[in-house]
Write a protein that holds these residues in place. Structure first.
Motif, PDB file in Angstrom:
ATOM      1  N   SER A 179       7.539  54.385  89.870  1.00 52.02           N
ATOM      2  CA  SER A 179       7.275  53.032  89.380  1.00 52.02           C
ATOM      3  C   SER A 179       7.621  51.949  90.387  1.00 52.02           C
ATOM      4  O   SER A 179       7.642  50.782  90.059  1.00 52.02           O
ATOM      5  CB  SER A 179       8.051  52.797  88.085  1.00 52.02           C
ATOM      6  N   GLY A 180       7.895  52.324  91.626  1.00 54.63           N
ATOM      7  CA  GLY A 180       8.095  51.323  92.676  1.00 54.63           C
ATOM      8  C   GLY A 180       9.544  50.991  92.949  1.00 54.63           C
ATOM      9  O   GLY A 180      10.434  51.372  92.210  1.00 54.63           O
ATOM     10  N   GLN A 210      22.603  48.524  86.979  1.00 59.97           N
ATOM     11  CA  GLN A 210      21.208  48.888  86.749  1.00 59.97           C
ATOM     12  C   GLN A 210      20.652  49.699  87.922  1.00 59.97           C
ATOM     13  O   GLN A 210      19.974  50.712  87.731  1.00 59.97           O
ATOM     14  CB  GLN A 210      20.369  47.627  86.545  1.00 59.97           C
ATOM     15  N   LEU A 211      20.939  49.256  89.143  1.00 56.47           N
ATOM     16  CA  LEU A 211      20.430  49.955  90.320  1.00 56.47           C
ATOM     17  C   LEU A 211      21.026  51.351  90.441  1.00 56.47           C
ATOM     18  O   LEU A 211      20.322  52.318  90.760  1.00 56.47           O
ATOM     19  CB  LEU A 211      20.723  49.139  91.583  1.00 56.47           C
ATOM     20  N   LYS A 212      22.331  51.467  90.167  1.00 56.73           N
ATOM     21  CA  LYS A 212      22.970  52.785  90.229  1.00 56.73           C
ATOM     22  C   LYS A 212      22.429  53.702  89.132  1.00 56.73           C
ATOM     23  O   LYS A 212      22.215  54.896  89.367  1.00 56.73           O
ATOM     24  CB  LYS A 212      24.489  52.644  90.119  1.00 56.73           C
ATOM     25  N   GLN A 216      12.256  59.884  81.745  1.00 57.31           N
ATOM     26  CA  GLN A 216      11.113  59.007  82.028  1.00 57.31           C
ATOM     27  C   GLN A 216      11.034  57.856  81.034  1.00 57.31           C
ATOM     28  O   GLN A 216      10.673  56.738  81.396  1.00 57.31           O
ATOM     29  CB  GLN A 216       9.813  59.828  82.003  1.00 57.31           C
ATOM     30  N   ARG A 217      11.394  58.119  79.774  1.00 48.89           N
ATOM     31  CA  ARG A 217      11.395  57.040  78.782  1.00 48.89           C
ATOM     32  C   ARG A 217      12.441  55.988  79.131  1.00 48.89           C
ATOM     33  O   ARG A 217      12.199  54.784  78.999  1.00 48.89           O
ATOM     34  CB  ARG A 217      11.659  57.602  77.379  1.00 48.89           C
ATOM     35  N   LEU A 218      13.620  56.453  79.579  1.00 50.62           N
ATOM     36  CA  LEU A 218      14.671  55.505  79.968  1.00 50.62           C
ATOM     37  C   LEU A 218      14.225  54.654  81.148  1.00 50.62           C
ATOM     38  O   LEU A 218      14.432  53.443  81.180  1.00 50.62           O
ATOM     39  CB  LEU A 218      15.956  56.250  80.333  1.00 50.62           C
ATOM     40  N   LEU A 219      13.600  55.295  82.144  1.00 48.62           N
ATOM     41  CA  LEU A 219      13.131  54.552  83.317  1.00 48.62           C
ATOM     42  C   LEU A 219      12.083  53.521  82.930  1.00 48.62           C
ATOM     43  O   LEU A 219      11.983  52.457  83.542  1.00 48.62           O
ATOM     44  CB  LEU A 219      12.558  55.521  84.358  1.00 48.62           C
ATOM     45  N   ALA A 220      11.313  53.828  81.915  1.00 50.32           N
ATOM     46  CA  ALA A 220      10.269  52.897  81.484  1.00 50.32           C
ATOM     47  C   ALA A 220      10.803  51.823  80.553  1.00 50.32           C
ATOM     48  O   ALA A 220      10.290  50.700  80.525  1.00 50.32           O
ATOM     49  CB  ALA A 220       9.153  53.671  80.783  1.00 50.32           C
ATOM     50  N   ASP A 221      11.867  52.156  79.789  1.00 52.08           N
ATOM     51  CA  ASP A 221      12.307  51.264  78.725  1.00 52.08           C
ATOM     52  C   ASP A 221      13.431  50.305  79.105  1.00 52.08           C
ATOM     53  O   ASP A 221      13.575  49.253  78.502  1.00 52.08           O
ATOM     54  CB  ASP A 221      12.763  52.076  77.506  1.00 52.08           C
ATOM     55  N   VAL A 222      14.249  50.658  80.071  1.00 48.85           N
ATOM     56  CA  VAL A 222      15.393  49.796  80.391  1.00 48.85           C
ATOM     57  C   VAL A 222      14.884  48.423  80.833  1.00 48.85           C
ATOM     58  O   VAL A 222      14.150  48.302  81.817  1.00 48.85           O
ATOM     59  CB  VAL A 222      16.278  50.420  81.483  1.00 48.85           C
ATOM     60  N   HIS A 223      15.254  47.409  80.099  1.00 45.07           N
ATOM     61  CA  HIS A 223      14.678  46.078  80.320  1.00 45.07           C
ATOM     62  C   HIS A 223      15.050  45.496  81.680  1.00 45.07           C
ATOM     63  O   HIS A 223      14.245  44.797  82.301  1.00 45.07           O
ATOM     64  CB  HIS A 223      15.136  45.128  79.203  1.00 45.07           C
ATOM     65  N   GLY A 224      16.248  45.790  82.158  1.00 43.29           N
ATOM     66  CA  GLY A 224      16.650  45.270  83.464  1.00 43.29           C
ATOM     67  C   GLY A 224      15.733  45.727  84.579  1.00 43.29           C
ATOM     68  O   GLY A 224      15.474  44.985  85.536  1.00 43.29           O
ATOM     69  N   PHE A 225      15.218  46.972  84.473  1.00 44.75           N
ATOM     70  CA  PHE A 225      14.275  47.469  85.471  1.00 44.75           C
ATOM     71  C   PHE A 225      12.986  46.637  85.439  1.00 44.75           C
ATOM     72  O   PHE A 225      12.400  46.316  86.469  1.00 44.75           O
ATOM     73  CB  PHE A 225      13.933  48.940  85.212  1.00 44.75           C
ATOM     74  N   ARG A 226      12.544  46.304  84.216  1.00 45.24           N
ATOM     75  CA  ARG A 226      11.332  45.485  84.091  1.00 45.24           C
ATOM     76  C   ARG A 226      11.537  44.102  84.696  1.00 45.24           C
ATOM     77  O   ARG A 226      10.634  43.550  85.344  1.00 45.24           O
ATOM     78  CB  ARG A 226      10.954  45.358  82.611  1.00 45.24           C
ATOM     79  N   GLU A 227      12.712  43.519  84.466  1.00 47.64           N
ATOM     80  CA  GLU A 227      12.997  42.198  85.032  1.00 47.64           C
ATOM     81  C   GLU A 227      12.920  42.235  86.551  1.00 47.64           C
ATOM     82  O   GLU A 227      12.321  41.355  87.180  1.00 47.64           O
ATOM     83  CB  GLU A 227      14.385  41.736  84.598  1.00 47.64           C
ATOM     84  N   LEU A 228      13.541  43.253  87.157  1.00 47.56           N
ATOM     85  CA  LEU A 228      13.562  43.346  88.619  1.00 47.56           C
ATOM     86  C   LEU A 228      12.157  43.466  89.182  1.00 47.56           C
ATOM     87  O   LEU A 228      11.807  42.804  90.167  1.00 47.56           O
ATOM     88  CB  LEU A 228      14.407  44.545  89.049  1.00 47.56           C
ATOM     89  N   ARG A 229      11.335  44.304  88.569  1.00 43.05           N
ATOM     90  CA  ARG A 229       9.978  44.474  89.085  1.00 43.05           C
ATOM     91  C   ARG A 229       9.150  43.206  88.891  1.00 43.05           C
ATOM     92  O   ARG A 229       8.357  42.828  89.750  1.00 43.05           O
ATOM     93  CB  ARG A 229       9.308  45.665  88.411  1.00 43.05           C
TER      94      ARG A 229
END
Length: 488
Positions: free
Chosen positions: A198-199, A357-359, A387-400
């Motif tokens: 996911s980048g 979040q990064l760790k 994979q669901r966690l990687l897609a769902d964690v909101h902090g990851f979405r904010e960063l991208r």
């Protein structure tokens, strides 16, 4: 899901995986290392081409001259800088044997001495150093990616992009002097390995030695910012980098370690007629020559040229002429002018405040690889949860989203776009930073502001004329506002 919950979820999945692989010691060791990394400081790697200025930038960030910048055997080895109670340097040989490395200062610079050993016989160097900058972040200095020695470049690739293992870094600061095919290729591989499919989550670009872009003129950083903006536009279009910051590393380090004797020398130079000083600053050799009539001795002039560069000298003298009267004020102005303050702020907002979040992201990507490469009963179901966690964690979405907002057009007004960036953590992830409220604001007032933000951004997400990307961005902002309401 917030950062703490992401870390807890990653921990739980790793512990479950440990039970699944109880009879496979090699896999258990990888999982144990994954769990330990969640408890350690964030790992930030400095990468880039040969002579890009990585060690100088590291010293500037730490605020101490601790990384060797001369071309010794040590600069060909991946070196880890951690906070420690006392200064200590150790190295690990290829066979796994550790040994102490003598530290010496030569001409004011720190250097490590491997003795009779060569870089080819050493796997890594570990530097423990008392530093507040290293308390929450481990910095990894890597050899140049474009070294003439393929073995040296391979060390950086192995640390960041191992064939079958976790990346050694959670985030990367990549130094550029020009944007060429090898840089794009390297960043692309970081995107695949550090960020997963996911980048990338944590990749910041630095236009290093920025004062050289404008040939050391007073407006050099202005020219460098234009170049950095062009690099950022090209990199962000492909999603390979979140931002590009121009930094004059040499000046940044000199500013953070400036001596009173240097301030006195600048004060004396400020009294020299402008035309005479301009002639002297045509080149470093001319400025430092023994027979110069300048009111500063040749040794000090040579030191100033070596530490500050011609750009730094011009900037310091101009600042004093404009009214700076003391060393701390001058150091602060030079640090800000070098671009270091901006870089440290970007690192804090995008790396430091989102360390958990990064760790967690690193741990989940690594766990997913382990499960995929060594399948056992139940591993497929666990991999789906990862994979669901990687897609769902909101902090990851904010960063991208923060990365994409710099290059992808939205239908929002300039004011709304700034508000959106603020709400999703572009100016800091604390509640006050996200809401733009004053320190000490009444929580009830903040709760009302956050609730209003939820309603507004959900309404904007349903705007019939907004494109799909804008609508999704508004939904992310609304979810961020909901998180604030929950926190309050």
């Amino acid at each position: 899901m917030n950062a703490t919950t992401a870390a807890e979820s990653a921990h739980d999945l790793i512990h479950q995986a440990c039970r699944m692989y109880a009879d496979q010691p090699h896999v258990r060791a990888q999982l144990d290392e994954c769990a330990v990394r969640l408890e350690q400081p964030l790992r930030v790697a400095l990468a880039g081409s040969l002579k890009a200025g990585k060690s100088t930038l590291l010293n500037a960030i730490v605020g101490q001259d601790i990384a060797p910048t001369d071309a010794t055997e040590c600069t060909r080895v991946v070196t880890w800088y951690r906070n420690g109670a006392t200064p200590q340097v150790t190295a690990t040989a290829r066979g796994g044997v550790e040994f102490n490395v003598p530290v010496a200062r030569r001409e004011g610079r720190l250097t490590f001495d491997l003795g009779e050993r060569t870089a080819d016989s050493v796997d890594r160097i570990d530097v423990d150093w008392p530093s507040s900058a290293l308390a929450r972040t481990t910095i990894v200095d890597t050899p140049g990616t474009s070294s003439l020695s393929t073995g040296v470049s391979a060390r950086t690739w192995e640390m960041l992009l191992p064939q079958n293992g976790a990346s050694g870094a959670d985030a990367v600061v990549y130094l550029l002097r020009a944007l060429n095919a090898s840089d794009v290729q390297f960043l692309g591989k970081i995107a695949d390995h550090v960020g997963g499919e996911s980048g990338p989550l944590g990749v910041i670009g630095v236009l290093s030695r920025a004062d050289e872009v404008g040939a050391g003129r007073l407006d050099a950083l202005t020219s460098a910012r234009k170049v950095a903006a062009r690099f950022a536009e090209e990199l962000e279009r492909t999603g390979l980098c979140q931002s590009v910051v121009p930094v004059a590393g040499l000046l940044a380090l000199a500013a953070r370690t400036m001596r009173q004797s240097e301030f006195a020398a600048f004060t004396a130079l400020a009294r020299v007629p402008a035309q005479d000083l301009s002639l002297a600053l045509l080149s470093a050799d001319r400025f430092a020559r023994e027979d110069s009539p300048l009111p500063v001795d040749a040794m000090m002039r040579s030191q100033l040229a070596d530490r500050f560069g011609l750009f730094g000298i011009r900037l310091a003298v101009t600042s004093i002429k404009l009214g700076v009267t003391d060393s701390p004020t001058l150091a602060a102005e030079l640090s800000a002018s070098s671009g270091l303050d901006e870089l440290r702020q970007v690192i804090d907002v995008q790396f430091g405040q989102r360390a958990d979040q990064l760790k967690s992201h690193t741990a989940l990507v690594t766990l997913g690889r382990i499960l995929g490469s060594t399948p056992v009963a139940g591993s497929e179901q666990m991999q789906a949860r990862v994979q669901r966690l990687l897609a769902d964690v909101h902090g990851f979405r904010e960063l991208r989203l923060l990365g994409k907002l710099r290059s992808v057009h939205t239908d929002l007004s300039a004011a709304d776009l700034t508000q959106l960036q603020r709400l999703i953590g572009g100016f800091g992830i604390r509640i006050g930073d996200r809401l733009g409220s004053e320190p000490g604001e009444d929580p009830n007032v903040q709760r009302a502001q956050a609730a209003a933000a939820v309603r507004r951004w959900r309404e904007l997400a349903g705007h019939p004329l907004f494109d799909r990307f804008t609508s999704r961005a508004c939904l992310v902002a609304a979810r961020s506002a909901e998180g604030i309401v929950a926190q309050l």
